[in-house]
Design a protein around this motif. Structure first.
Motif, PDB file in Angstrom:
ATOM      1  N   THR A 106      45.106  31.286  41.791  1.00 28.61           N
ATOM      2  CA  THR A 106      46.529  31.627  41.870  1.00 28.61           C
ATOM      3  C   THR A 106      46.946  31.664  43.333  1.00 28.61           C
ATOM      4  OG1 THR A 106      46.018  33.991  41.934  1.00 28.61           O
ATOM      5  CG2 THR A 106      46.450  33.037  39.773  1.00 28.61           C
ATOM      6  N   ASP A 107      46.016  32.069  44.195  1.00 30.44           N
ATOM      7  CA  ASP A 107      46.265  32.182  45.626  1.00 30.44           C
ATOM      8  C   ASP A 107      44.968  31.830  46.345  1.00 30.44           C
ATOM      9  OD1 ASP A 107      46.302  33.448  48.305  1.00 30.44           O
ATOM     10  OD2 ASP A 107      48.224  34.267  47.668  1.00 30.44           O
ATOM     11  N   SER A 108      45.027  30.809  47.188  1.00 32.04           N
ATOM     12  CA  SER A 108      43.806  30.304  47.834  1.00 32.04           C
ATOM     13  C   SER A 108      43.161  31.316  48.772  1.00 32.04           C
ATOM     14  CB  SER A 108      44.125  29.017  48.601  1.00 32.04           C
ATOM     15  OG  SER A 108      44.566  28.012  47.716  1.00 32.04           O
ATOM     16  N   ALA A 109      43.976  32.201  49.348  1.00 31.83           N
ATOM     17  CA  ALA A 109      43.434  33.223  50.256  1.00 31.83           C
ATOM     18  C   ALA A 109      42.916  34.431  49.487  1.00 31.83           C
ATOM     19  CB  ALA A 109      44.497  33.649  51.258  1.00 31.83           C
ATOM     20  N   ALA A 110      43.692  34.890  48.525  1.00 31.32           N
ATOM     21  CA  ALA A 110      43.333  36.110  47.794  1.00 31.32           C
ATOM     22  C   ALA A 110      42.091  35.945  46.920  1.00 31.32           C
ATOM     23  CB  ALA A 110      44.519  36.566  46.936  1.00 31.32           C
ATOM     24  N   VAL A 111      41.806  34.707  46.494  1.00 34.62           N
ATOM     25  CA  VAL A 111      40.671  34.484  45.591  1.00 34.62           C
ATOM     26  C   VAL A 111      39.331  34.534  46.324  1.00 34.62           C
ATOM     27  CG1 VAL A 111      40.394  31.951  45.755  1.00 34.62           C
ATOM     28  CG2 VAL A 111      40.051  33.101  43.553  1.00 34.62           C
ATOM     29  N   VAL A 112      39.346  34.550  47.642  1.00 39.26           N
ATOM     30  CA  VAL A 112      38.106  34.506  48.426  1.00 39.26           C
ATOM     31  C   VAL A 112      37.148  35.628  48.041  1.00 39.26           C
ATOM     32  CG1 VAL A 112      37.126  34.724  50.752  1.00 39.26           C
ATOM     33  CG2 VAL A 112      39.139  33.286  50.381  1.00 39.26           C
ATOM     34  N   SER A 113      37.652  36.835  47.864  1.00 38.24           N
ATOM     35  CA  SER A 113      36.783  37.976  47.533  1.00 38.24           C
ATOM     36  C   SER A 113      36.049  37.751  46.208  1.00 38.24           C
ATOM     37  CB  SER A 113      37.596  39.276  47.467  1.00 38.24           C
ATOM     38  OG  SER A 113      38.568  39.209  46.440  1.00 38.24           O
ATOM     39  N   ALA A 114      36.740  37.121  45.234  1.00 34.21           N
ATOM     40  CA  ALA A 114      36.114  36.847  43.944  1.00 34.21           C
ATOM     41  C   ALA A 114      35.042  35.768  44.083  1.00 34.21           C
ATOM     42  CB  ALA A 114      37.169  36.417  42.931  1.00 34.21           C
ATOM     43  N   VAL A 115      35.308  34.769  44.898  1.00 32.23           N
ATOM     44  CA  VAL A 115      34.317  33.720  45.148  1.00 32.23           C
ATOM     45  C   VAL A 115      33.075  34.329  45.789  1.00 32.23           C
ATOM     46  CG1 VAL A 115      33.808  31.604  46.444  1.00 32.23           C
ATOM     47  CG2 VAL A 115      36.050  31.899  45.372  1.00 32.23           C
ATOM     48  N   GLU A 116      33.284  35.219  46.750  1.00 33.99           N
ATOM     49  CA  GLU A 116      32.163  35.871  47.431  1.00 33.99           C
ATOM     50  C   GLU A 116      31.366  36.760  46.476  1.00 33.99           C
ATOM     51  OE1 GLU A 116      33.961  36.004  51.987  1.00 33.99           O
ATOM     52  OE2 GLU A 116      34.245  37.733  50.664  1.00 33.99           O
ATOM     53  N   SER A 117      32.038  37.370  45.509  1.00 30.76           N
ATOM     54  CA  SER A 117      31.329  38.183  44.504  1.00 30.76           C
ATOM     55  C   SER A 117      30.418  37.301  43.657  1.00 30.76           C
ATOM     56  CB  SER A 117      32.334  38.901  43.605  1.00 30.76           C
ATOM     57  OG  SER A 117      33.062  39.872  44.319  1.00 30.76           O
ATOM     58  N   ALA A 118      30.912  36.132  43.287  1.00 32.71           N
ATOM     59  CA  ALA A 118      30.089  35.186  42.525  1.00 32.71           C
ATOM     60  C   ALA A 118      28.920  34.700  43.374  1.00 32.71           C
ATOM     61  CB  ALA A 118      30.946  34.013  42.060  1.00 32.71           C
ATOM     62  N   ASN A 119      29.157  34.475  44.664  1.00 29.10           N
ATOM     63  CA  ASN A 119      28.085  34.074  45.582  1.00 29.10           C
ATOM     64  C   ASN A 119      26.968  35.112  45.604  1.00 29.10           C
ATOM     65  OD1 ASN A 119      30.415  32.729  48.088  1.00 29.10           O
ATOM     66  ND2 ASN A 119      29.606  31.801  46.229  1.00 29.10           N
ATOM     67  N   LYS A 120      27.344  36.396  45.679  1.00 25.37           N
ATOM     68  CA  LYS A 120      26.351  37.481  45.716  1.00 25.37           C
ATOM     69  C   LYS A 120      25.542  37.542  44.422  1.00 25.37           C
ATOM     70  CE  LYS A 120      29.003  40.379  48.932  1.00 25.37           C
ATOM     71  NZ  LYS A 120      29.833  41.599  49.065  1.00 25.37           N
ATOM     72  N   ALA A 121      26.192  37.141  43.313  1.00 22.78           N
ATOM     73  CA  ALA A 121      25.507  37.141  42.018  1.00 22.78           C
ATOM     74  C   ALA A 121      24.749  35.836  41.769  1.00 22.78           C
ATOM     75  CB  ALA A 121      26.524  37.369  40.898  1.00 22.78           C
ATOM     76  N   ASN A 122      24.731  34.949  42.782  1.00 18.96           N
ATOM     77  CA  ASN A 122      24.042  33.654  42.687  1.00 18.96           C
ATOM     78  C   ASN A 122      24.574  32.778  41.550  1.00 18.96           C
ATOM     79  OD1 ASN A 122      22.223  34.054  44.886  1.00 18.96           O
ATOM     80  ND2 ASN A 122      21.036  35.433  43.582  1.00 18.96           N
ATOM     81  N   ILE A 123      25.883  32.891  41.308  1.00 18.54           N
ATOM     82  CA  ILE A 123      26.534  32.035  40.315  1.00 18.54           C
ATOM     83  C   ILE A 123      27.334  30.967  41.061  1.00 18.54           C
ATOM     84  CG2 ILE A 123      28.205  31.907  38.427  1.00 18.54           C
ATOM     85  CD1 ILE A 123      27.497  34.805  37.742  1.00 18.54           C
ATOM     86  N   PRO A 124      27.028  29.697  40.870  1.00 20.50           N
ATOM     87  CA  PRO A 124      27.750  28.630  41.582  1.00 20.50           C
ATOM     88  C   PRO A 124      29.237  28.628  41.239  1.00 20.50           C
ATOM     89  CG  PRO A 124      25.767  27.788  40.519  1.00 20.50           C
ATOM     90  CD  PRO A 124      25.979  29.170  39.985  1.00 20.50           C
ATOM     91  N   SER A 132      39.825  27.221  47.515  1.00 20.52           N
ATOM     92  CA  SER A 132      39.672  28.580  48.037  1.00 20.52           C
ATOM     93  C   SER A 132      39.555  28.496  49.551  1.00 20.52           C
ATOM     94  CB  SER A 132      38.415  29.240  47.456  1.00 20.52           C
ATOM     95  OG  SER A 132      38.128  30.450  48.117  1.00 20.52           O
ATOM     96  N   ASN A 133      40.156  29.476  50.231  1.00 18.23           N
ATOM     97  CA  ASN A 133      40.116  29.483  51.701  1.00 18.23           C
ATOM     98  C   ASN A 133      38.801  30.010  52.264  1.00 18.23           C
ATOM     99  OD1 ASN A 133      42.677  28.480  51.689  1.00 18.23           O
ATOM    100  ND2 ASN A 133      43.681  30.333  52.398  1.00 18.23           N
ATOM    101  N   GLY A 134      37.923  30.479  51.407  1.00 15.22           N
ATOM    102  CA  GLY A 134      36.657  31.024  51.891  1.00 15.22           C
ATOM    103  C   GLY A 134      35.660  31.193  50.771  1.00 15.22           C
ATOM    104  N   GLY A 135      34.488  31.733  51.115  1.00 15.20           N
ATOM    105  CA  GLY A 135      33.408  31.844  50.149  1.00 15.20           C
ATOM    106  C   GLY A 135      32.693  30.507  50.021  1.00 15.20           C
ATOM    107  N   LYS A 136      31.528  30.517  49.388  1.00 14.90           N
ATOM    108  CA  LYS A 136      30.763  29.288  49.216  1.00 14.90           C
ATOM    109  C   LYS A 136      31.161  28.606  47.912  1.00 14.90           C
ATOM    110  CE  LYS A 136      26.064  27.451  48.879  1.00 14.90           C
ATOM    111  NZ  LYS A 136      24.625  27.783  48.796  1.00 14.90           N
TER     112      LYS A 136
END
Length: 315
Positions: A106-124, A132-136
């Motif tokens: 919905t928002d390329s900047a705001a979604v970064v935290s959710a992407v990073e949460s998935a990264n920490k859980a090792n979910i691609p 997304s503006n950030g995260g892997k």
């Protein structure tokens, strides 16, 4: 005689024992195979920005068909254009331990935290249509929105013979789609003598907002020759505003080639629309997610082709 009977009995016991061992081994192999199949089962989570837009409904349909054909489980969640809901939805998908998460932000900047949460859980994570503006992020699947914006601008410039005032209706601020489509448009029109963008305002990819924003723009700008909207919903809203103001001679170009927009092009109410292929984007997203879940390497950027739909080729 008794000795012969004893020998036969001994042989029978040996054969039966071997058969039992064989059965046990076969059953064990089947159990192991079934366990492996269960462990290899792929579940894909798909967070979509909104299903209150025909483009994303078609994208979802394409993904669901591809998932069904591939025999994988697809869990679709609708963020309803609310960033907070999308983040919460993605957290739920993480808790469910899905194999891969597809995100249409919905928002390329705001979604970064959710992407990073998935990264920490090792979910691609794979982003779809919007980045997304950030995260892997393993891969980004989308049309070339910069190119699409340029295609729309080239069409307008040619139709106007490089002369006239143009209005730009922007999508949701912060989305990569709005940013890139606007960039492609301005790459062509900015600095051109005889052409002026007299208004550039957001209408949030929404038809009703496209109508109201266009109405307001028309009050202060009487000499408008063309409108470029970052999606078809806003373009159709602009068409309604122009019709109400008896200004149906203004060129309107949209983006997405939804059914309503293509119909409007055929009827001459819109001049053109840049055709993304949402069903193909959805299909490609699922195919890519399956490869990622299996540990296969995929390209970081996977483009989906664009077309320009005009009255000449709308059929």
């Amino acid at each position: 005689m008794k000795r012969k009977q004893s020998i036969w009995m001994l042989l029978l016991v040996v054969v039966m024992t071997a058969a039992l061992i064989g059965c046990g081994t076969t059953q064990s192999n089947l159990e192991n195979k079934n366990a492996a199949n269960t462990s290899n089962k792929i579940t894909i989570g798909f967070s979509i920005s909104t299903l209150n837009n025909p483009f994303f409904v078609t994208l979802k349909d394409g993904a669901e068909k591809a998932a069904k054909d591939a025999g994988v489980t697809l869990n679709v969640v609708d963020a309803q254009d609310k960033t907070s809901k999308q983040i919460s939805d993605i957290e739920d998908l993480i808790q469910k331990k899905v194999s891969v998460i597809l995100i249409n932000p919905t928002d390329s900047a705001a979604v970064v935290s959710a992407v990073e949460s998935a990264n920490k859980a090792n979910i691609p994570v794979i982003t779809v249509d919007r980045a997304s503006n950030g995260g892997k992020v393993v891969a980004h699947i989308a049309s070339d929105n910069v190119k699409g914006g340029s295609m729309a601008a080239d069409f307008i410039m040619k139709a106007l013979n490089n002369q006239g005032n143009i209005v730009e209706l922007q999508g949701i601020a912060g989305t990569s789609a709005a940013r890139d489509r606007g960039k492609g448009f301005h790459n062509v029109v900015d600095g051109k003598a005889g052409v002026k963008v007299v208004a550039s305002q957001p209408a949030d990819f929404d038809r009703a907002k496209g109508l109201s924003v266009m109405e307001n723009i028309l009050q202060g700008n009487k000499d408008i020759k063309a409108v470029f909207a970052h999606n078809d919903e806003m373009a159709l809203g602009a068409v309604s505003a122009l019709q109400a103001a008896a200004r149906s001679n203004v060129l309107v170009v949209g983006f997405d080639a939804t059914d309503d927009a293509v119909k409007a092009v055929k009827e001459g109410k819109m001049a053109a629309t840049v055709a993304q292929k949402p069903d193909l984007i959805g299909k490609t997203a699922i195919e890519t997610a399956i490869k990622v879940a299996k540990g296969e390497k995929v390209d970081a950027n996977i483009p989906v082709a664009l077309d320009l739909i005009t009255k000449d080729n709308a059929k």
